[in-house]
Write a protein that holds these residues in place. Structure first.
Motif, mmCIF file in Angstrom:
data_model
loop_
_atom_site.group_PDB
_atom_site.id
_atom_site.type_symbol
_atom_site.label_atom_id
_atom_site.label_comp_id
_atom_site.label_asym_id
_atom_site.label_seq_id
_atom_site.Cartn_x
_atom_site.Cartn_y
_atom_site.Cartn_z
ATOM 1 N N LEU A 30 0.828 -1.070 0.106
ATOM 2 C CA LEU A 30 0.016 0.069 0.030
ATOM 3 C C LEU A 30 0.837 1.394 -0.097
ATOM 4 C CD1 LEU A 30 -2.896 -0.925 2.573
ATOM 5 C CD2 LEU A 30 -2.973 -1.012 0.087
ATOM 6 N N SER A 31 1.968 0.946 -0.087
ATOM 7 C CA SER A 31 3.002 1.969 0.092
ATOM 8 C C SER A 31 2.494 2.968 1.200
ATOM 9 C CB SER A 31 3.171 3.040 -1.173
ATOM 10 O OG SER A 31 3.586 2.014 -2.290
ATOM 11 N N MET A 67 11.375 6.183 1.777
ATOM 12 C CA MET A 67 11.145 7.457 1.485
ATOM 13 C C MET A 67 11.874 7.751 0.036
ATOM 14 S SD MET A 67 9.030 8.615 3.516
ATOM 15 C CE MET A 67 9.264 10.426 2.859
ATOM 16 N N SER A 68 12.954 7.334 -0.200
ATOM 17 C CA SER A 68 13.603 7.461 -1.389
ATOM 18 C C SER A 68 12.674 7.384 -2.646
ATOM 19 C CB SER A 68 14.875 6.693 -1.668
ATOM 20 O OG SER A 68 14.470 5.174 -2.065
ATOM 21 N N MET A 69 11.518 6.738 -2.532
ATOM 22 C CA MET A 69 10.692 6.362 -3.606
ATOM 23 C C MET A 69 9.670 7.480 -3.520
ATOM 24 S SD MET A 69 10.170 2.399 -3.721
ATOM 25 C CE MET A 69 9.766 2.200 -1.974
ATOM 26 N N ALA A 70 9.569 8.576 -2.774
ATOM 27 C CA ALA A 70 8.343 9.142 -2.563
ATOM 28 C C ALA A 70 8.436 10.476 -3.064
ATOM 29 C CB ALA A 70 8.002 9.380 -0.883
ATOM 30 N N ARG A 71 7.340 10.788 -4.202
ATOM 31 C CA ARG A 71 7.473 12.073 -4.593
ATOM 32 C C ARG A 71 6.760 13.070 -3.716
ATOM 33 N NH1 ARG A 71 8.488 16.312 -6.332
ATOM 34 N NH2 ARG A 71 8.444 17.315 -8.176
ATOM 35 N N HIS A 85 1.297 7.963 3.672
ATOM 36 C CA HIS A 85 0.999 7.475 2.387
ATOM 37 C C HIS A 85 2.058 8.075 1.660
ATOM 38 C CE1 HIS A 85 -3.179 6.568 3.486
ATOM 39 N NE2 HIS A 85 -3.414 7.782 4.047
ATOM 40 N N ILE A 86 2.755 7.233 1.056
ATOM 41 C CA ILE A 86 3.854 7.506 0.073
ATOM 42 C C ILE A 86 3.117 7.706 -1.435
ATOM 43 C CG2 ILE A 86 6.048 6.784 -0.698
ATOM 44 C CD1 ILE A 86 5.864 7.466 2.283
ATOM 45 N N VAL A 87 3.333 8.751 -2.113
ATOM 46 C CA VAL A 87 2.824 8.917 -3.319
ATOM 47 C C VAL A 87 4.191 8.937 -4.394
ATOM 48 C CG1 VAL A 87 1.451 10.764 -4.828
ATOM 49 C CG2 VAL A 87 1.132 10.538 -2.417
ATOM 50 N N LYS A 88 3.981 7.883 -5.006
ATOM 51 C CA LYS A 88 5.269 7.696 -5.944
ATOM 52 C C LYS A 88 5.119 8.308 -7.234
ATOM 53 C CE LYS A 88 6.191 3.178 -3.814
ATOM 54 N NZ LYS A 88 6.395 1.800 -3.869
ATOM 55 N N ALA A 89 3.952 8.935 -7.655
ATOM 56 C CA ALA A 89 3.861 9.117 -9.055
ATOM 57 C C ALA A 89 4.631 10.327 -9.246
ATOM 58 C CB ALA A 89 2.458 9.931 -9.116
ATOM 59 N N ASN A 90 5.189 10.366 -10.664
ATOM 60 C CA ASN A 90 6.284 11.350 -11.010
ATOM 61 C C ASN A 90 5.559 12.522 -11.668
ATOM 62 O OD1 ASN A 90 8.520 12.465 -11.595
ATOM 63 N ND2 ASN A 90 9.283 11.417 -13.040
ATOM 64 N N THR A 132 15.629 20.712 -1.432
ATOM 65 C CA THR A 132 15.518 19.785 -2.638
ATOM 66 C C THR A 132 15.069 18.572 -2.512
ATOM 67 O OG1 THR A 132 17.749 20.823 -3.308
ATOM 68 C CG2 THR A 132 17.272 18.615 -4.533
ATOM 69 N N ALA A 133 15.466 17.735 -1.217
ATOM 70 C CA ALA A 133 14.554 16.705 -0.749
ATOM 71 C C ALA A 133 13.487 16.748 -0.737
ATOM 72 C CB ALA A 133 15.350 16.044 0.362
ATOM 73 N N SER A 134 12.756 17.971 -0.442
ATOM 74 C CA SER A 134 11.551 18.007 -0.156
ATOM 75 C C SER A 134 10.573 18.389 -1.377
ATOM 76 C CB SER A 134 11.063 19.325 0.860
ATOM 77 O OG SER A 134 11.856 19.085 2.115
ATOM 78 N N GLY A 135 11.185 18.458 -2.516
ATOM 79 C CA GLY A 135 10.431 18.881 -3.814
ATOM 80 C C GLY A 135 10.206 20.184 -4.049
ATOM 81 N N LEU A 136 10.694 21.079 -3.376
ATOM 82 C CA LEU A 136 10.218 22.296 -3.824
ATOM 83 C C LEU A 136 11.414 23.069 -4.709
ATOM 84 C CD1 LEU A 136 9.708 23.743 -0.333
ATOM 85 C CD2 LEU A 136 8.469 23.807 -2.149
ATOM 86 N N PHE A 137 12.723 22.237 -4.862
ATOM 87 C CA PHE A 137 13.598 22.727 -5.926
ATOM 88 C C PHE A 137 13.205 22.062 -6.887
ATOM 89 C CE2 PHE A 137 17.010 24.661 -2.940
ATOM 90 C CZ PHE A 137 16.140 25.907 -2.880
#
Length: 476
Positions: A30-31, A67-71, A85-90, A132-137
């Motif tokens: 279920l990620s 967490m390395s797979m989480a978008r 919930h880990i959302v992996k969608a790119n 960067t890790a948080s997806g803001l960059f």
């Protein structure tokens, strides 16, 4: 897509509060990471900030792998468990409107982070890594491509905003201008001799080189509450200097521009000066602004600055994240760096014997109210303020005018001590008279805020440059 682990905080409830223990289960199908209260659990919720918010901080290899797979991640707090919930969608968020993005991730673009204090003390770049890790960059930044962006600095002062840009090979400072001779001397000795010492009102925009980035802080004394009169002809005149910043931006058309100033820039005269920026530049630029607190981005003081970023329409809007660190640096952390080999170590205005008698009465963290003959007076809270080694500093202005003292000693701060609180190192040297040196420090932006701004700008420019270089379908 973080390899740092899983860290988040939230408002406490009856089940999950700081100090309680828990265990977790990873459901790979279920990620999800499921956190369950357990008094015998291996992990304990930490305390975050003054309000002691419960903080989850998992950094073991199993969690890092997940967490390395989480978008993105979504945190659901229930009565008996917390589900991550880990959302992996790119997802390419650059193509989404603000409303679409908000709908997609069901949260605003204001995100609160936690980062280890000691890592920040070692290296300001830790903040960039966190963002960067948080997806803001931009996800389009590629480590195998390097760019150099021509940069122009206006109202440069002693160069405290420019200093992190100067130390980064991705920026080439081509031109700077300021009218203060002593500040220009300091700039030349620390940043470079490309600064022009003149009144910007007399600057012909043709003399400014073409550039991708303009940074600067239009003269701020007129905006600040520290100058309570604020309505003299001279102060109004200073506030109008923002028109010259706008004039240069319109003439040079950079990809991005940055204005930093005191927070009152936003509200002074019912927002007249902020409105000037929007009315003159919003047709060509996406403009966003925020108030950034030095201590919240890894600095040593509570100094607040307004940061405004304009990005050309093709780049899209640049997010200024709302960063809140779990632990704060202190005056003691800053002052322990200062040694006798600092250039401005002996730059201290000597106090009179009468002033020393007042200073000796003030306890760390207190002010003039500790002085018997001044208790009944109504003064600015920084008057005769003695800093506390265990707390962040108050805002550093020209501390000689208020007798701002170190935690120990009946004297005011030295120029080196104030510079250290501003985040500078011993390699930065201030020139001019002692009053000039003090004023240059007080007028500047802290290095934590300047580095924060530089990181945001750099990643936005890299993302845009890569989008031009690479076909859109190849960007992941």
């Amino acid at each position: 897509m973080s390899n740092r682990g899983l860290t988040f905080s939230f408002q406490a409830n009856d089940t999950f509060r700081a100090g309680t223990r828990y265990r977790y289960i990873v459901d790979n199908k279920l990620s999800e990471v499921i956190i369950i209260p357990d008094e015998n659990g291996k992990y304990k919720l930490s305390k975050k900030g003054a309000n002691a918010k419960p903080l989850v901080d998992l950094r073991n290899e199993e969690i890092k792998s997940v967490m390395s797979m989480a978008r993105y991640m979504e945190v659901e707090i229930l009565n008996d468990k917390i589900i991550v919930h880990i959302v992996k969608a790119n997802i390419n968020t650059d193509t989404l409107s603000e409303y679409e993005l908000t709908d997609l991730i069901e949260k605003s673009d204001k995100i609160t982070f936690s980062i280890d204090k000691f890592q920040l003390e070692r290296d300001y770049s830790a903040l960039s890594e966190m963002l960067t890790a948080s997806g803001l960059f931009s996800a389009k930044t590629r480590s195998d491509i390097s760019y150099v962006f021509d940069t122009v600095s206006l109202f440069s002062g002693a160069g405290l905003l420019d200093y992190p840009f100067k130390k980064d090979d991705s920026f080439d400072l081509k031109f700077a201008v300021d009218f203060d001779k002593a500040a220009c001397e300091t700039y030349k000795n620390n940043i470079g001799d490309h600064i022009l010492c003149m009144d910007i009102r007399d600057l012909d925009e043709k003399d400014v080189p073409e550039t991708e980035l303009i940074i600067g802080g239009p003269c701020c004394q007129g905006y600040s509450n520290a100058n309570r009169a604020g309505n003299t002809e001279q102060n109004v005149f200073k506030r109008l200097l923002v028109d010259d910043y706008i004039r240069i931006v319109k003439a040079k058309k950079p990809l991005m521009f940055v204005i930093e100033n005191v927070r009152q820039f936003i509200t002074k005269e019912n927002g007249k000066y902020l409105d000037k920026v929007f009315s003159e530049l919003s047709s060509d630029y996406n403009i966003t602004y925020s108030v950034v607190n030095d201590v919240e981005v890894g600095g040593y003081s509570k100094r607040e600055r307004m940061v405004l970023i304009g990005s050309c329409k093709a780049m899209g809007k640049v997010i200024i994240p709302n960063v809140e660190l779990a632990r704060h640096k202190t005056v003691g952390n800053a002052l322990k760096k200062v040694t006798s080999d600092w250039f401005n170590y002996n730059d201290i205005t000597k106090a009179s014997e009468e002033t020393k008698k007042k200073m000796v009465q003030v306890r760390p963290g207190h002010n003039y109210k500790d002085i018997a003959e001044m208790t009944h007076l109504d003064r600015h809270s920084n008057v005769y303020r003695r800093l506390s080694a265990d707390e962040p500093s108050v805002t550093i202005t020209n501390w000689r005018k208020v007798n701002l003292m170190p935690p120990v000693g009946n004297r005011i701060l030295s120029v080196s001590e104030a510079a250290a609180i501003m985040g500078l190192d011993k390699n930065f040297k201030f020139f001019g008279s002692i009053n000039d040196r003090q004023q240059q420090v007080g007028n500047g932006v802290t290095q934590a805020i300047a580095s924060f701004v530089k990181s945001i700008v750099k990643n936005a420019l890299y993302g845009y440059a890569n989008s031009l270089l690479m076909p859109q379908t190849a960007i992941t």
